[in-house]
Design a protein around this motif. Structure first.
Motif, PDB file in Angstrom:
ATOM      1  N   ILE A 284       0.866  -1.185   0.000  1.00 54.11           N
ATOM      2  CA  ILE A 284       0.000   0.000   0.000  1.00 54.11           C
ATOM      3  C   ILE A 284       0.900   1.231   0.000  1.00 54.11           C
ATOM      4  CG2 ILE A 284      -1.742   1.329   1.274  1.00 54.11           C
ATOM      5  CD1 ILE A 284      -2.684  -1.274   2.528  1.00 54.11           C
ATOM      6  N   PHE A 285       0.643   2.185  -0.881  1.00 56.91           N
ATOM      7  CA  PHE A 285       1.461   3.400  -0.890  1.00 56.91           C
ATOM      8  C   PHE A 285       0.581   4.617  -1.207  1.00 56.91           C
ATOM      9  CE2 PHE A 285       1.553   1.903  -5.258  1.00 56.91           C
ATOM     10  CZ  PHE A 285       1.433   3.065  -6.019  1.00 56.91           C
ATOM     11  N   ASN A 286       1.108   5.788  -0.812  1.00 61.23           N
ATOM     12  CA  ASN A 286       0.405   7.062  -1.037  1.00 61.23           C
ATOM     13  C   ASN A 286       1.233   7.971  -1.941  1.00 61.23           C
ATOM     14  OD1 ASN A 286      -1.581   6.320   0.850  1.00 61.23           O
ATOM     15  ND2 ASN A 286      -0.357   7.141   2.539  1.00 61.23           N
ATOM     16  N   HIS A 316      -8.194  11.748  -1.418  1.00 59.31           N
ATOM     17  CA  HIS A 316      -8.749  12.599  -0.353  1.00 59.31           C
ATOM     18  C   HIS A 316      -8.124  13.987  -0.442  1.00 59.31           C
ATOM     19  CE1 HIS A 316     -10.326  13.877   3.490  1.00 59.31           C
ATOM     20  NE2 HIS A 316      -9.101  14.175   3.903  1.00 59.31           N
ATOM     21  N   ASP A 317      -8.973  15.020  -0.597  1.00 59.70           N
ATOM     22  CA  ASP A 317      -8.514  16.413  -0.664  1.00 59.70           C
ATOM     23  C   ASP A 317      -8.833  17.130   0.649  1.00 59.70           C
ATOM     24  OD1 ASP A 317      -7.846  15.830  -3.239  1.00 59.70           O
ATOM     25  OD2 ASP A 317      -9.511  16.916  -4.161  1.00 59.70           O
ATOM     26  N   SER A 318      -7.923  18.032   1.069  1.00 58.07           N
ATOM     27  CA  SER A 318      -8.140  18.785   2.305  1.00 58.07           C
ATOM     28  C   SER A 318      -7.324  20.073   2.264  1.00 58.07           C
ATOM     29  CB  SER A 318      -7.739  17.964   3.534  1.00 58.07           C
ATOM     30  OG  SER A 318      -6.342  17.685   3.500  1.00 58.07           O
ATOM     31  N   VAL A 336      -4.313  13.570  -1.539  1.00 57.58           N
ATOM     32  CA  VAL A 336      -3.579  12.334  -1.243  1.00 57.58           C
ATOM     33  C   VAL A 336      -4.249  11.171  -1.961  1.00 57.58           C
ATOM     34  CG1 VAL A 336      -2.744  10.769   0.540  1.00 57.58           C
ATOM     35  CG2 VAL A 336      -2.909  13.233   1.019  1.00 57.58           C
ATOM     36  N   MET A 337      -3.484  10.510  -2.823  1.00 57.06           N
ATOM     37  CA  MET A 337      -3.978   9.312  -3.513  1.00 57.06           C
ATOM     38  C   MET A 337      -3.409   8.074  -2.827  1.00 57.06           C
ATOM     39  SD  MET A 337      -3.222   7.962  -7.397  1.00 57.06           S
ATOM     40  CE  MET A 337      -4.176   9.233  -8.195  1.00 57.06           C
ATOM     41  N   THR A 338      -4.292   7.147  -2.494  1.00 59.34           N
ATOM     42  CA  THR A 338      -3.877   5.897  -1.839  1.00 59.34           C
ATOM     43  C   THR A 338      -4.105   4.728  -2.787  1.00 59.34           C
ATOM     44  OG1 THR A 338      -4.484   6.793   0.333  1.00 59.34           O
ATOM     45  CG2 THR A 338      -4.216   4.402   0.158  1.00 59.34           C
ATOM     46  N   GLY A 348       4.843   3.337 -12.573  1.00 56.59           N
ATOM     47  CA  GLY A 348       4.932   4.373 -13.608  1.00 56.59           C
ATOM     48  C   GLY A 348       4.842   5.770 -13.034  1.00 56.59           C
ATOM     49  N   HIS A 349       4.476   6.746 -13.873  1.00 52.41           N
ATOM     50  CA  HIS A 349       4.433   8.155 -13.471  1.00 52.41           C
ATOM     51  C   HIS A 349       3.059   8.544 -12.907  1.00 52.41           C
ATOM     52  CE1 HIS A 349       8.107   8.625 -16.009  1.00 52.41           C
ATOM     53  NE2 HIS A 349       8.373   9.538 -15.091  1.00 52.41           N
ATOM     54  N   TYR A 350       3.125   9.286 -11.805  1.00 54.34           N
ATOM     55  CA  TYR A 350       1.922   9.852 -11.194  1.00 54.34           C
ATOM     56  C   TYR A 350       1.999  11.377 -11.365  1.00 54.34           C
ATOM     57  CZ  TYR A 350       0.756   5.338  -9.231  1.00 54.34           C
ATOM     58  OH  TYR A 350       0.401   4.019  -9.095  1.00 54.34           O
ATOM     59  N   ILE A 351       1.009  11.933 -12.048  1.00 54.19           N
ATOM     60  CA  ILE A 351       1.004  13.365 -12.374  1.00 54.19           C
ATOM     61  C   ILE A 351      -0.161  14.044 -11.655  1.00 54.19           C
ATOM     62  CG2 ILE A 351       0.878  15.091 -14.210  1.00 54.19           C
ATOM     63  CD1 ILE A 351       1.856  12.916 -16.144  1.00 54.19           C
ATOM     64  N   CYS A 352       0.166  15.104 -10.926  1.00 57.93           N
ATOM     65  CA  CYS A 352      -0.848  15.901 -10.220  1.00 57.93           C
ATOM     66  C   CYS A 352      -0.911  17.287 -10.869  1.00 57.93           C
ATOM     67  CB  CYS A 352      -0.496  16.018  -8.739  1.00 57.93           C
ATOM     68  SG  CYS A 352      -1.466  17.260  -7.846  1.00 57.93           S
ATOM     69  N   THR A 353      -2.116  17.736 -11.215  1.00 57.33           N
ATOM     70  CA  THR A 353      -2.316  19.088 -11.747  1.00 57.33           C
ATOM     71  C   THR A 353      -3.149  19.878 -10.746  1.00 57.33           C
ATOM     72  OG1 THR A 353      -2.234  18.307 -14.038  1.00 57.33           O
ATOM     73  CG2 THR A 353      -3.237  20.464 -13.650  1.00 57.33           C
TER      74      THR A 353
END
Length: 382
Positions: A284-286, A316-318, A336-338, A348-353
């Motif tokens: 499990i990772f975040n 989860h957004d805060s 936060v993506m779990t 692979g790549h995790y992209i946050c906008t």
């Protein structure tokens, strides 16, 4: 005998002619008197869309209906007693309206807006001190389906509903935050229901009345206390105190928390970090995306990640306010993506906008399998 009769008829003819001549003369004089230049009434016609100017300023197109057949053209302010229905009219075949926003937020049934053939009508029944605020109307110009506000036919009036028992305009917020920025004035919004009320500004700790010099700090009944050049020294808990000739006991406003902000306006300053750079199957990772910015600037997040169309994830957004440095307040927003039960599809790549009112910023990080070598790629823009 015949000669006598002829003379009589001649005299009678002359008398009749004199009578008719005098009657015509009287009518002519009466007509002339009615149209003498000094008494002639002239109706001045103004160009379409314009009102008569008073001292170079266009007259208001906004009026208050006093009773049947009587109207009051409104100026910058108006004071009314609460309780009695208020009816406003604005001349024009298509009229737009603005009024205190909470009337819309709570869908208040006391408010009614109608468009008639030659004017727009706003009616507010049972007005109270809480309805004190700015009321505006404007003509709407349309070209087909496209419509816009006519700047030359716009009127605004600030209306006070004076209540001797409510010196301050009531608010649903009992503890309000006011953000202070070094580059623009700040307002402590303790508005009153009467422009004649006497108002002072007070700090809670240490207890003291703030000096209002009329320049750096001054008061407007329709706005509140205005701080022209806010600084960290103005932070803390404050309240306003009001008194009037009709109320012997001073009244206290709601409380205001003044927070000093020194964060530049602009697109989000975002960072991204994974709880693990390398994961095994079943782990499990975040992945956390963080933005620091202005307290009032809302931030929204959008994610792009491996297996996006095939596997569910929890996001989860805060946000919260934090203190940075001496008396500086900043808003920290996080998404936060779990990922549960990691599998090959999750590498692979995790992209946050991140997006705020000023723009958007994208940042990325990579999550690898333990079977893959760890890459020395830096987290940042993809």
């Amino acid at each position: 005998m015949k000669l006598c009769m002829l003379l009589t008829l001649a005299l009678l003819s002359v008398e009749l002619q004199n009578g008719v001549s005098q009657q015509v003369s009287h009518k002519k004089e009466a007509t002339e008197a009615r149209f003498r230049p000094g008494r002639k009434r002239i109706k001045v016609r103004y160009p379409k869309g314009k009102e008569k100017d008073v001292g170079g300023k266009p007259q208001s197109i906004l009026t208050q209906v006093l009773d049947k057949g009587r109207f009051l053209r409104l100026g910058d302010t108006l004071s009314l007693n609460p309780g009695k229905t208020m009816e406003l009219r604005c001349k024009g075949t298509k009229i737009g309206w603005a009024y205190p926003s909470y009337l819309d937020i709570f869908n208040d049934p006391r408010l009614s807006i109608k468009q008639h053939e030659k004017f727009g009508q706003l009616t507010l029944t049972s007005p109270s001190a809480a309805d004190t605020g700015e009321y505006s109307c404007w003509a709407v110009l349309c070209d087909g389906e496209e419509c816009e506000k006519d700047p030359d036919r716009t009127s605004t009036t600030y209306i006070y509903f004076t209540d001797k028992d409510e010196l301050f305009v009531p608010s649903v917020i009992h503890f309000e935050i006011v953000y202070l920025r070094p580059d623009k004035p700040a307002t402590v919004p303790c508005r009153v229901t009467s422009p004649k009320a006497t108002v002072s500004l007070h700090r809670e700790v240490p207890p003291e009345e703030i000096l209002v010099d009329g320049s750096l700090i001054y008061y407007k009944p329709s706005k509140g206390f205005i701080l022209q050049s806010p600084s960290p020294e103005h932070t803390g808990a404050f309240y306003c105190k009001a008194s009037s000739t009709t109320k012997t006991t001073p009244q206290i406003s709601t409380k205001f928390q003044l927070l000093y902000v020194e964060v530049p306006s602009g697109p989000p300053f975002a960072t991204i970090q994974a709880s693990q750079k390398q994961v095994r199957g079943g782990d499990i990772f975040n992945v956390t995306c963080t933005v620091l910015g202005e307290p009032e600037a809302d931030v929204s997040f959008r994610w792009t990640f491996p297996g996006q169309e095939e596997r569910p994830v929890n996001i989860h957004d805060s946000w919260r306010l934090i203190n940075r440095g001496v008396r500086h307040t900043t808003r920290i927003s996080q998404s936060v993506m779990t990922v549960d039960d990691a599998d090959t599809i999750d590498f692979g790549h995790y992209i946050c906008t991140a997006k705020n009112p000023y723009g958007e910023t994208s940042v990325a990080t990579r999550v690898n399998s333990y079977d893959q070598p760890l890459l020395n790629d830096e987290e940042g823009k993809p």
